[in-house]
Design an enzyme around this catalytic site. Structure first.
Site, PDB file in Angstrom:
ATOM      1  N   ASP A 170       0.847  -1.189   0.000  1.00  0.00           N
ATOM      2  CA  ASP A 170       0.000   0.000   0.000  1.00  0.00           C
ATOM      3  C   ASP A 170       0.887   1.246   0.000  1.00  0.00           C
ATOM      4  O   ASP A 170       1.902   1.311   0.701  1.00  0.00           O
ATOM      5  CB  ASP A 170      -0.918  -0.005   1.229  1.00  0.00           C
ATOM      6  CG  ASP A 170      -2.071   0.963   1.085  1.00  0.00           C
ATOM      7  OD1 ASP A 170      -3.219   0.519   0.945  1.00  0.00           O
ATOM      8  OD2 ASP A 170      -1.821   2.198   1.114  1.00  0.00           O
ATOM      9  N   ASN A 217     -12.835  -3.246   2.365  1.00  0.00           N
ATOM     10  CA  ASN A 217     -13.766  -2.119   2.431  1.00  0.00           C
ATOM     11  C   ASN A 217     -14.680  -2.159   1.206  1.00  0.00           C
ATOM     12  O   ASN A 217     -14.257  -2.544   0.116  1.00  0.00           O
ATOM     13  CB  ASN A 217     -12.993  -0.799   2.462  1.00  0.00           C
ATOM     14  CG  ASN A 217     -12.155  -0.666   3.726  1.00  0.00           C
ATOM     15  OD1 ASN A 217     -12.570  -1.092   4.798  1.00  0.00           O
ATOM     16  ND2 ASN A 217     -10.970  -0.082   3.592  1.00  0.00           N
ATOM     17  N   GLY A 255     -16.068   2.586   3.490  1.00  0.00           N
ATOM     18  CA  GLY A 255     -14.850   3.391   3.409  1.00  0.00           C
ATOM     19  C   GLY A 255     -13.958   3.054   2.234  1.00  0.00           C
ATOM     20  O   GLY A 255     -12.749   3.296   2.267  1.00  0.00           O
ATOM     21  N   GLN A 256     -14.554   2.516   1.158  1.00  0.00           N
ATOM     22  CA  GLN A 256     -13.752   2.160  -0.025  1.00  0.00           C
ATOM     23  C   GLN A 256     -13.409   3.419  -0.812  1.00  0.00           C
ATOM     24  O   GLN A 256     -14.294   4.229  -1.104  1.00  0.00           O
ATOM     25  CB  GLN A 256     -14.534   1.186  -0.903  1.00  0.00           C
ATOM     26  CG  GLN A 256     -13.751   0.688  -2.107  1.00  0.00           C
ATOM     27  CD  GLN A 256     -14.527  -0.364  -2.905  1.00  0.00           C
ATOM     28  OE1 GLN A 256     -15.707  -0.605  -2.658  1.00  0.00           O
ATOM     29  NE2 GLN A 256     -13.840  -0.974  -3.864  1.00  0.00           N
ATOM     30  N   HIS A 311     -10.202  -5.164  -3.414  1.00  0.00           N
ATOM     31  CA  HIS A 311      -8.876  -5.424  -2.839  1.00  0.00           C
ATOM     32  C   HIS A 311      -9.008  -5.895  -1.403  1.00  0.00           C
ATOM     33  O   HIS A 311      -9.872  -5.433  -0.672  1.00  0.00           O
ATOM     34  CB  HIS A 311      -7.966  -4.198  -2.921  1.00  0.00           C
ATOM     35  CG  HIS A 311      -8.588  -2.922  -2.437  1.00  0.00           C
ATOM     36  ND1 HIS A 311      -9.503  -2.199  -3.178  1.00  0.00           N
ATOM     37  CD2 HIS A 311      -8.426  -2.233  -1.285  1.00  0.00           C
ATOM     38  CE1 HIS A 311      -9.873  -1.124  -2.510  1.00  0.00           C
ATOM     39  NE2 HIS A 311      -9.239  -1.112  -1.350  1.00  0.00           N
ATOM     40  N   HIS A 362      -7.042  -5.744   2.038  1.00  0.00           N
ATOM     41  CA  HIS A 362      -5.935  -5.148   2.796  1.00  0.00           C
ATOM     42  C   HIS A 362      -5.390  -6.200   3.758  1.00  0.00           C
ATOM     43  O   HIS A 362      -6.166  -6.885   4.432  1.00  0.00           O
ATOM     44  CB  HIS A 362      -6.426  -4.000   3.687  1.00  0.00           C
ATOM     45  CG  HIS A 362      -6.837  -2.757   2.982  1.00  0.00           C
ATOM     46  ND1 HIS A 362      -5.994  -1.675   2.832  1.00  0.00           N
ATOM     47  CD2 HIS A 362      -8.017  -2.398   2.421  1.00  0.00           C
ATOM     48  CE1 HIS A 362      -6.654  -0.697   2.208  1.00  0.00           C
ATOM     49  NE2 HIS A 362      -7.875  -1.109   1.952  1.00  0.00           N
TER      50      HIS A 362
HETATM   51  P1  AMP Z   1      -9.689   1.517   0.250  1.00  0.00           P
HETATM   52  O1  AMP Z   1      -9.834   2.783   1.032  1.00  0.00           O
HETATM   53  O2  AMP Z   1     -10.076   0.286   1.010  1.00  0.00           O
HETATM   54  O3  AMP Z   1     -10.359   1.623  -1.090  1.00  0.00           O
HETATM   55  O4  AMP Z   1      -8.138   1.337   0.015  1.00  0.00           O
HETATM   56  C1  AMP Z   1      -7.454   1.846  -1.078  1.00  0.00           C
HETATM   57  C2  AMP Z   1      -5.993   1.757  -0.715  1.00  0.00           C
HETATM   58  O5  AMP Z   1      -5.257   1.910  -1.897  1.00  0.00           O
HETATM   59  C3  AMP Z   1      -5.534   2.835   0.268  1.00  0.00           C
HETATM   60  O6  AMP Z   1      -4.992   2.215   1.417  1.00  0.00           O
HETATM   61  C4  AMP Z   1      -4.473   3.580  -0.530  1.00  0.00           C
HETATM   62  O7  AMP Z   1      -3.395   3.987   0.263  1.00  0.00           O
HETATM   63  C5  AMP Z   1      -4.061   2.556  -1.566  1.00  0.00           C
HETATM   64  N1  AMP Z   1      -3.527   3.115  -2.804  1.00  0.00           N
HETATM   65  C6  AMP Z   1      -4.063   4.089  -3.573  1.00  0.00           C
HETATM   66  N2  AMP Z   1      -3.295   4.315  -4.652  1.00  0.00           N
HETATM   67  C7  AMP Z   1      -2.257   3.456  -4.555  1.00  0.00           C
HETATM   68  C8  AMP Z   1      -1.111   3.187  -5.360  1.00  0.00           C
HETATM   69  N3  AMP Z   1      -0.876   3.869  -6.516  1.00  0.00           N
HETATM   70  N4  AMP Z   1      -0.234   2.242  -4.962  1.00  0.00           N
HETATM   71  C9  AMP Z   1      -0.457   1.546  -3.830  1.00  0.00           C
HETATM   72  N5  AMP Z   1      -1.514   1.743  -3.023  1.00  0.00           N
HETATM   73  C10 AMP Z   1      -2.400   2.687  -3.381  1.00  0.00           C
END
Ligand code: AMP
Length: 123
Positions: free
Chosen positions: A39, A96, A102-103, A109, A111
């Site tokens: 992340d 999420n 909170g997505q 994905h 986490h």
């Molecule tokens: P969510 O809030 O569950 O949709 O999580 C999205 C996640 O993607 C967040 O933890 C971000 O920090 C991560 N994220 C967004 N852009 C990137 C990226 N380019 N490379 C790696 N992680 C990312």
């Protein structure tokens, strides 16, 4: 109309761009169906994401025919968490979904957050 909407969302999807190599990532694992990478804004000492290579917006979009893929995501998340040192103390596995979940990135994905403890219930 339906298919053109899918195309638009894929074209604008950050994670699809990571899969295609158009945006850099710190890759951990890749196979035909699944990609794992760190992340970009880690919330714990170990924080990585496991995603399907096929653009699926969120967990609500999964079909029964996606059972193998969903299982692959989960088991791969578990295997990698152990490889990265979470086996003994455990980790938080989070999916999420949409606004209330909170997505922020509309590509399914998982986490995996390890290296520290987390409270429950979530805020
Ligand atoms: P969510 O809030 O569950 O949709 O999580 C999205 C996640 O993607 C967040 O933890 C971000 O920090 C991560 N994220 C967004 N852009 C990137 C990226 N380019 N490379 C790696 N992680 C990312």
């Amino acid at each position: 109309m339906f298919y053109s909407n899918i195309k638009i969302s894929m074209d604008n999807c950050i994670f699809c761009k990571i899969i295609k190599g158009e945006i850099p990532s710190k890759k951990i694992y890749e196979d035909e169906d699944v990609l794992a990478f760190y992340d970009a804004a880690p919330q714990s000492p170990i924080h990585f994401l496991v995603i399907p290579k096929r653009h699926i917006k969120n967990i609500m979009e999964l079909e029964l025919s996606d059972q193998n893929l969903a299982g692959n995501l989960l088991v791969r998340a578990q295997k990698l968490s152990i490889e990265l040192g979470c086996g003994e103390k455990g980790a938080r596995f989070v999916i999420n979904c949409k606004e209330y979940g909170g997505q922020t990135v509309d590509h399914l994905h998982v986490h995996v957050l390890g290296g520290r403890s987390f409270g429950w219930p979530p805020g």
